[in-house]
Structure formats: structure tokens, C-alpha cells
Design a protein around this motif. Structure first.
Motif, PDB file in Angstrom:
ATOM      1  N   LEU A  45       0.974  -1.272  -0.032  1.00 49.64           N
ATOM      2  CA  LEU A  45      -0.032  -0.096  -0.066  1.00 49.64           C
ATOM      3  C   LEU A  45       0.896   1.389   0.032  1.00 49.64           C
ATOM      4  O   LEU A  45       0.744   2.069  -0.864  1.00 49.64           O
ATOM      5  N   VAL A  46       1.851   1.330   0.839  1.00 52.64           N
ATOM      6  CA  VAL A  46       2.747   2.216   0.945  1.00 52.64           C
ATOM      7  C   VAL A  46       3.674   2.821  -0.474  1.00 52.64           C
ATOM      8  O   VAL A  46       3.448   3.818  -1.117  1.00 52.64           O
ATOM      9  N   LEU A  47       4.069   1.627  -1.063  1.00 49.79           N
ATOM     10  CA  LEU A  47       4.708   1.747  -2.270  1.00 49.79           C
ATOM     11  C   LEU A  47       3.863   2.118  -3.460  1.00 49.79           C
ATOM     12  O   LEU A  47       4.172   2.921  -4.253  1.00 49.79           O
ATOM     13  N   GLY A  48       2.572   1.489  -3.517  1.00 47.20           N
ATOM     14  CA  GLY A  48       1.663   1.735  -4.361  1.00 47.20           C
ATOM     15  C   GLY A  48       1.378   3.180  -4.313  1.00 47.20           C
ATOM     16  O   GLY A  48       0.985   3.899  -5.361  1.00 47.20           O
ATOM     17  N   THR A  49       1.048   3.448  -3.129  1.00 38.97           N
ATOM     18  CA  THR A  49       0.486   5.049  -3.138  1.00 38.97           C
ATOM     19  C   THR A  49       1.577   5.811  -3.565  1.00 38.97           C
ATOM     20  O   THR A  49       1.332   6.861  -4.117  1.00 38.97           O
ATOM     21  N   TRP A  50       2.833   5.557  -3.328  1.00 35.97           N
ATOM     22  CA  TRP A  50       4.190   6.462  -3.742  1.00 35.97           C
ATOM     23  C   TRP A  50       4.050   6.539  -5.077  1.00 35.97           C
ATOM     24  O   TRP A  50       4.299   7.626  -5.806  1.00 35.97           O
ATOM     25  N   VAL A  51       3.756   5.358  -5.729  1.00 42.14           N
ATOM     26  CA  VAL A  51       3.834   5.421  -7.307  1.00 42.14           C
ATOM     27  C   VAL A  51       2.499   6.235  -7.768  1.00 42.14           C
ATOM     28  O   VAL A  51       2.936   7.107  -8.667  1.00 42.14           O
ATOM     29  N   VAL A  52       1.560   6.094  -7.199  1.00 41.98           N
ATOM     30  CA  VAL A  52       0.351   6.980  -7.713  1.00 41.98           C
ATOM     31  C   VAL A  52       0.311   8.361  -7.538  1.00 41.98           C
ATOM     32  O   VAL A  52       0.365   9.367  -8.564  1.00 41.98           O
ATOM     33  N   VAL A  53       0.845   8.792  -6.466  1.00 41.74           N
ATOM     34  CA  VAL A  53       1.175  10.222  -6.016  1.00 41.74           C
ATOM     35  C   VAL A  53       2.223  10.705  -6.955  1.00 41.74           C
ATOM     36  O   VAL A  53       2.311  11.989  -7.554  1.00 41.74           O
ATOM     37  N   TRP A  54       3.467   9.988  -7.200  1.00 40.91           N
ATOM     38  CA  TRP A  54       4.554  10.278  -7.929  1.00 40.91           C
ATOM     39  C   TRP A  54       3.959  10.492  -9.353  1.00 40.91           C
ATOM     40  O   TRP A  54       4.394  11.643 -10.185  1.00 40.91           O
ATOM     41  N   LEU A  72      11.594   2.067 -10.640  1.00 47.92           N
ATOM     42  CA  LEU A  72      12.311   1.447  -9.534  1.00 47.92           C
ATOM     43  C   LEU A  72      11.557   1.166  -8.359  1.00 47.92           C
ATOM     44  O   LEU A  72      11.066   0.061  -8.036  1.00 47.92           O
ATOM     45  N   VAL A  73      10.678   2.030  -8.197  1.00 43.51           N
ATOM     46  CA  VAL A  73       9.757   2.078  -7.063  1.00 43.51           C
ATOM     47  C   VAL A  73       8.648   1.129  -7.580  1.00 43.51           C
ATOM     48  O   VAL A  73       8.059   0.501  -6.655  1.00 43.51           O
ATOM     49  N   LEU A  74       8.249   1.468  -8.824  1.00 47.01           N
ATOM     50  CA  LEU A  74       7.122   0.278  -9.088  1.00 47.01           C
ATOM     51  C   LEU A  74       7.224  -1.076  -9.411  1.00 47.01           C
ATOM     52  O   LEU A  74       6.631  -1.725  -8.884  1.00 47.01           O
ATOM     53  N   GLY A  75       8.666  -1.237  -9.445  1.00 49.44           N
ATOM     54  CA  GLY A  75       9.181  -2.638  -9.271  1.00 49.44           C
ATOM     55  C   GLY A  75       8.926  -3.085  -8.042  1.00 49.44           C
ATOM     56  O   GLY A  75       8.654  -4.002  -7.804  1.00 49.44           O
ATOM     57  N   VAL A 114      10.515   4.228 -21.836  1.00 42.85           N
ATOM     58  CA  VAL A 114      11.558   3.259 -21.728  1.00 42.85           C
ATOM     59  C   VAL A 114      12.348   2.941 -20.395  1.00 42.85           C
ATOM     60  O   VAL A 114      12.475   2.034 -19.849  1.00 42.85           O
ATOM     61  N   LEU A 115      12.577   4.161 -19.882  1.00 37.50           N
ATOM     62  CA  LEU A 115      13.487   4.279 -18.559  1.00 37.50           C
ATOM     63  C   LEU A 115      12.361   3.741 -17.688  1.00 37.50           C
ATOM     64  O   LEU A 115      12.924   2.875 -16.640  1.00 37.50           O
ATOM     65  N   LEU A 116      11.311   4.270 -17.612  1.00 40.25           N
ATOM     66  CA  LEU A 116      10.244   3.543 -16.504  1.00 40.25           C
ATOM     67  C   LEU A 116      10.101   1.932 -16.629  1.00 40.25           C
ATOM     68  O   LEU A 116      10.211   1.367 -15.638  1.00 40.25           O
ATOM     69  N   VAL A 117       9.917   1.665 -17.878  1.00 41.94           N
ATOM     70  CA  VAL A 117       9.870   0.275 -17.886  1.00 41.94           C
ATOM     71  C   VAL A 117      11.188  -0.575 -17.503  1.00 41.94           C
ATOM     72  O   VAL A 117      11.143  -1.604 -16.934  1.00 41.94           O
ATOM     73  N   ALA A 118      12.321   0.058 -17.848  1.00 40.35           N
ATOM     74  CA  ALA A 118      13.589  -0.597 -17.470  1.00 40.35           C
ATOM     75  C   ALA A 118      13.901  -0.589 -15.931  1.00 40.35           C
ATOM     76  O   ALA A 118      14.236  -1.631 -15.509  1.00 40.35           O
ATOM     77  N   GLY A 119      13.271   0.301 -15.579  1.00 35.08           N
ATOM     78  CA  GLY A 119      13.555   0.375 -13.847  1.00 35.08           C
ATOM     79  C   GLY A 119      12.664  -0.603 -13.323  1.00 35.08           C
ATOM     80  O   GLY A 119      13.171  -1.267 -12.569  1.00 35.08           O
ATOM     81  N   ALA A 120      11.522  -0.750 -13.792  1.00 34.43           N
ATOM     82  CA  ALA A 120      10.702  -1.765 -13.167  1.00 34.43           C
ATOM     83  C   ALA A 120      11.247  -3.180 -13.530  1.00 34.43           C
ATOM     84  O   ALA A 120      11.064  -3.978 -12.502  1.00 34.43           O
ATOM     85  N   ALA A 121      11.673  -3.315 -14.747  1.00 38.79           N
ATOM     86  CA  ALA A 121      12.067  -4.870 -15.126  1.00 38.79           C
ATOM     87  C   ALA A 121      13.356  -5.055 -14.384  1.00 38.79           C
ATOM     88  O   ALA A 121      13.605  -6.212 -14.130  1.00 38.79           O
ATOM     89  N   ALA A 122      14.177  -3.823 -14.275  1.00 33.62           N
ATOM     90  CA  ALA A 122      15.502  -4.386 -13.416  1.00 33.62           C
ATOM     91  C   ALA A 122      15.225  -4.941 -11.977  1.00 33.62           C
ATOM     92  O   ALA A 122      15.897  -5.681 -11.528  1.00 33.62           O
TER      93      ALA A 122
END
Length: 173
Positions: A45-54, A72-75, A114-122
Motif C-alpha cells: 500500500l505504501v509503495l503503491g501510494t508512492w507510485v500513484v502520487v509520483w 524502480l519504485v513501481l518494481g 523506456v526508462l520507466l519500464v527498464a527500472g521496473a524490469a530491473a
């Protein structure tokens, strides 16, 4: 809750209105329930909220740098709770909105995507690879495992998607 309240104060300029919305957010049963029990739900919940707000705070100036960190945070949010995977299309939509608002061009936002997907994929590639090779499905959510065991794959999902009256479903919202 603090992350959500920061977002509320950022977008609602009137202090009384921001306080009222803040009270509703802070007293939301999902927040209260997940902070009282021991599970990965609170972290998700904390990380998901952080992603939404960001995502809602994305601007054109530093969109590429923010997109990588956001990925990275999404991942991490997905690793904490797989249901947060639904935030990936939302994050990409918010990147497109940076262009729609005229804050950046398509080229800059495409690189940011691309950077967002790469960060999450990493962060998540090991998780998904392990699940695919071990269970035959990218996630170990019960529905995915049950569908895999019943022989329902991508073709069954696409067939179901085709049978849904999407305009009627949207109208009901």
C-alpha cells in the motif's frame, strides 16, 4: 498516509478543502486495516501510494530522471504486492499526460517510458522469470495458477476480452 497527504496538499490549494480531503484519506478503511496487521499489504500500500502520487506529480522538466526512479519504485511495489502491477499502465498514461499538458515532447516522454519500464524490469525480472519457468505463468496469483492448471492461456483471455461489451461496462461506471 503521509505520502497521500503530501499529494493532497500539493494539488488542493485551499487549506480547509485540503484538510477535509486529508481526513478522508487518513481515515480510509484500507489504510487503517493494513497498518494494524502484519503482512506485506502495508508495504504494498505504501509503495503503491508512492507510485500513484509520483505519477500524478510528473512534469516535463525532469521527466526522464523521474521516470527511471519511478520505475524502480513501481518494481518494488509489484514485488511487495503483485496487484500493484496494475499501476504500470497508469504510470505510462501519466507520462502521456505530460505531453498532453504541453510540458514535454513525444521524444522525451518516449525515452522516459523506456526508462520507466527498464527500472521496473530491473527490479522484477527475476521474479517474473522464476514464475514463468517454475509455474508457467508470470505471477503466482491464485487466479493465474488456476487458469494455467485448467489449460486457459492467452487465447482464452483474448477470447474473453472479445466477448465483453466494454462500452456497456464503462457506462456503468
Amino acid at each position: 498516509v503521509a505520502i497521500a497527504l503530501w499529494g493532497v496538499r500539493r494539488w488542493i490549494r485551499h487549506p480547509v478543502a485540503a484538510a477535509l480531503v486529508g481526513i478522508v484519506v487518513a481515515m480510509h478503511p484500507l489504510y487503517l486495516l493494513n497498518t494494524l496487521r502484519v503482512s506485506n499489504d502495508a508495504l504494498g500500500l505504501v509503495l503503491g501510494t508512492w507510485v500513484v502520487v509520483w505519477c500524478l506529480a510528473l512534469e516535463g522538466r525532469r521527466v526522464r530522471r523521474h521516470a527511471l526512479a519511478l520505475g524502480l519504485v513501481l518494481g518494488l511495489a509489484v514485488l511487495a504486492k503483485t496487484v500493484n502491477l496494475v499501476l504500470a499502465p497508469f504510470a505510462l498514461f501519466c507520462l502521456v499526460m505530460v505531453v498532453v499538458r504541453g510540458q514535454a515532447g513525444w521524444g522525451r516522454v518516449a525515452v522516459a517510458g523506456v526508462l520507466l519500464v527498464a527500472g521496473a524490469a530491473a527490479v522484477t525480472h527475476g521474479y517474473f522469470w522464476h514464475n514463468l519457468t517454475t509455474f508457467g505463468t508470470p505471477t503466482t496469483m491464485q487466479e493465474a495458477v488456476a487458469n494455467q492448471e485448467a489449460g486457459r492461456g492467452l487465447s482464452a483471455m483474448l477470447e474473453t476480452i472479445g466477448r465483453i461489451d466494454w462500452w456497456e461496462r464503462l457506462r456503468l461506471l
